[in-house]
Design an enzyme around this catalytic site. Structure first.
Site, mmCIF file in Angstrom:
data_model
loop_
_atom_site.group_PDB
_atom_site.id
_atom_site.type_symbol
_atom_site.label_atom_id
_atom_site.label_comp_id
_atom_site.label_asym_id
_atom_site.label_seq_id
_atom_site.Cartn_x
_atom_site.Cartn_y
_atom_site.Cartn_z
ATOM 1 N N GLY A 249 -13.063 29.895 -64.201
ATOM 2 C CA GLY A 249 -14.371 30.254 -63.362
ATOM 3 C C GLY A 249 -14.713 31.711 -62.359
ATOM 4 O O GLY A 249 -15.118 31.497 -61.438
ATOM 5 N N ASP B 207 -8.935 25.019 -61.358
ATOM 6 C CA ASP B 207 -8.050 24.830 -62.625
ATOM 7 C C ASP B 207 -7.945 26.412 -62.708
ATOM 8 O O ASP B 207 -7.090 27.164 -63.593
ATOM 9 C CB ASP B 207 -8.766 24.207 -64.264
ATOM 10 C CG ASP B 207 -9.554 25.717 -64.236
ATOM 11 O OD1 ASP B 207 -10.265 25.571 -63.966
ATOM 12 O OD2 ASP B 207 -10.188 25.547 -65.407
ATOM 13 N N ASP C 176 -13.952 21.467 -59.011
ATOM 14 C CA ASP C 176 -15.053 22.916 -59.455
ATOM 15 C C ASP C 176 -15.267 21.435 -60.721
ATOM 16 O O ASP C 176 -14.634 20.706 -61.716
ATOM 17 C CB ASP C 176 -13.672 23.469 -59.899
ATOM 18 C CG ASP C 176 -14.229 24.175 -61.042
ATOM 19 O OD1 ASP C 176 -14.645 25.325 -61.085
ATOM 20 O OD2 ASP C 176 -12.846 23.948 -61.855
ATOM 21 N N ASP D 59 -16.009 23.164 -65.139
ATOM 22 C CA ASP D 59 -15.032 23.270 -66.176
ATOM 23 C C ASP D 59 -13.387 23.470 -66.146
ATOM 24 O O ASP D 59 -13.324 24.403 -65.250
ATOM 25 C CB ASP D 59 -16.109 24.575 -66.451
ATOM 26 C CG ASP D 59 -14.946 25.573 -67.743
ATOM 27 O OD1 ASP D 59 -14.701 24.408 -68.710
ATOM 28 O OD2 ASP D 59 -14.523 27.005 -67.866
HETATM 29 P P1 B16 Z 1 -22.539 29.590 -67.087
HETATM 30 P P2 B16 Z 1 -16.218 26.586 -63.480
HETATM 31 C C1 B16 Z 1 -17.024 28.917 -64.750
HETATM 32 O O1 B16 Z 1 -17.243 27.553 -64.598
HETATM 33 C C2 B16 Z 1 -16.643 29.142 -66.147
HETATM 34 O O2 B16 Z 1 -15.042 28.221 -65.820
HETATM 35 C C3 B16 Z 1 -16.686 29.506 -66.670
HETATM 36 O O3 B16 Z 1 -15.716 29.769 -67.860
HETATM 37 C C4 B16 Z 1 -17.989 30.218 -66.446
HETATM 38 O O4 B16 Z 1 -18.000 31.864 -67.273
HETATM 39 C C5 B16 Z 1 -18.913 30.272 -65.557
HETATM 40 O O5 B16 Z 1 -18.368 29.265 -64.883
HETATM 41 C C6 B16 Z 1 -20.280 30.640 -65.790
HETATM 42 O O6 B16 Z 1 -20.721 29.471 -66.990
HETATM 43 O O7 B16 Z 1 -21.915 30.646 -67.903
HETATM 44 O O8 B16 Z 1 -22.296 28.220 -67.479
HETATM 45 O O9 B16 Z 1 -23.328 30.145 -65.801
HETATM 46 O O10 B16 Z 1 -14.716 26.822 -63.651
HETATM 47 O O11 B16 Z 1 -16.560 27.398 -62.384
HETATM 48 O O12 B16 Z 1 -16.957 25.249 -62.847
HETATM 49 MG MG MG Z 2 -12.770 25.684 -63.562
#
Ligand code: B16
Ligand code: MG
Length: 215
Positions: A49, A174, A12, A14
């Site tokens: 996520g 996470d 993953d 973020d």
């Molecule tokens: P974006 P991951 C996720 O990343 C984030 O944890 C989540 O908070 C966010 O809303 C989502 O990506 C979408 O992100 O707005 O940049 O498209 O943890 O899946 O890497």
């Molecule tokens: Mg994440």
């Protein structure tokens, strides 16, 4: 879990590779202030996520507010603009979580296939800006999925592109939704941070370097 059967590691982004979560929080906070919505750290935890659109749906539900499709699209756009501006201004290798570079180079040495499985539509930009892009064999992200975690789609696509059977893939996550997605994909789930507390997490990691103890 049989160590010998592991062929690929899907990370993953973020909260696992990089700490972009604080930038997401600050961008949502700006939206919340502008639209007079209740938003705090505990609501923010529920967005881990989760896709951008579903994140806004969670915030609106918390506030018992319904908006038109046009208003939703406008807010999503604004949030992403705030987020991108912060990334442009502040994101650097200093945001990488401890151990990332060491773990990735060790996994490469050991000949594992490595992928990203992220809900973010900004994943490629983030990886390029932090000089990690070329280290991954495959990037599966928010741009190539219809359904977000806990749906396994993002991990299924990563495994398919890597040409590895799902059962031979480890996912590092996470988020609760990410652990669910990994298990829904029939993969082995390693949980870090908040994801250590999920009953379905196969291996709990205190930090990324601990991955190397299990593969
Ligand atoms: P974006 P991951 C996720 O990343 C984030 O944890 C989540 O908070 C966010 O809303 C989502 O990506 C979408 O992100 O707005 O940049 O498209 O943890 O899946 O890497
Ligand atoms: Mg994440």
């Amino acid at each position: 879990m049989n160590k010998k059967n592991i062929e690929a590691i899907i990370f993953d982004l973020d909260g696992v590779i990089i700490s972009t979560d604080e930038y997401h929080y600050l961008a949502w906070k700006k939206i919340a202030i502008a639209y007079k919505l209740n938003f705090n750290r505990s609501i923010n935890e529920k967005l881990r996520g989760v896709s951008r659109r579903e994140s806004l749906e969670i915030i609106l539900k918390e506030n018992q507010i319904q908006l038109s499709e046009a208003e939703i699209k406008h807010m999503l756009n604004e949030k992403n603009n705030f987020y991108i501006k912060m990334l442009e201004q502040y994101l650097s290798e200093a945001d990488l979580l401890p151990g990332v570079k060491e773990v990735l180079s060790k996994l490469k040495q050991l000949k594992y296939k490595i992928a990203i499985g992220s809900s973010s539509k900004n994943a490629k930009y983030i990886l390029k800006k932090t000089n990690l892009f070329d280290l991954f064999d495959v990037i599966s992200d928010g741009n190539n999925i219809k359904y977000s975690k806990p749906n396994p789609e993002v991990f299924n696509i990563a495994a398919k592109l890597l040409n590895v059977k799902n059962k031979y893939c480890v996912v590092i996550e996470d988020a609760q939704s990410g652990i669910e997605a990994a298990k829904n994909a029939g993969m082995i789930a390693f949980g870090i941070g908040d994801a250590q507390n999920n009953d379905k997490t196969d291996i709990k990691l205190n930090n990324l370097l601990e991955i190397l103890d299990y593969i």
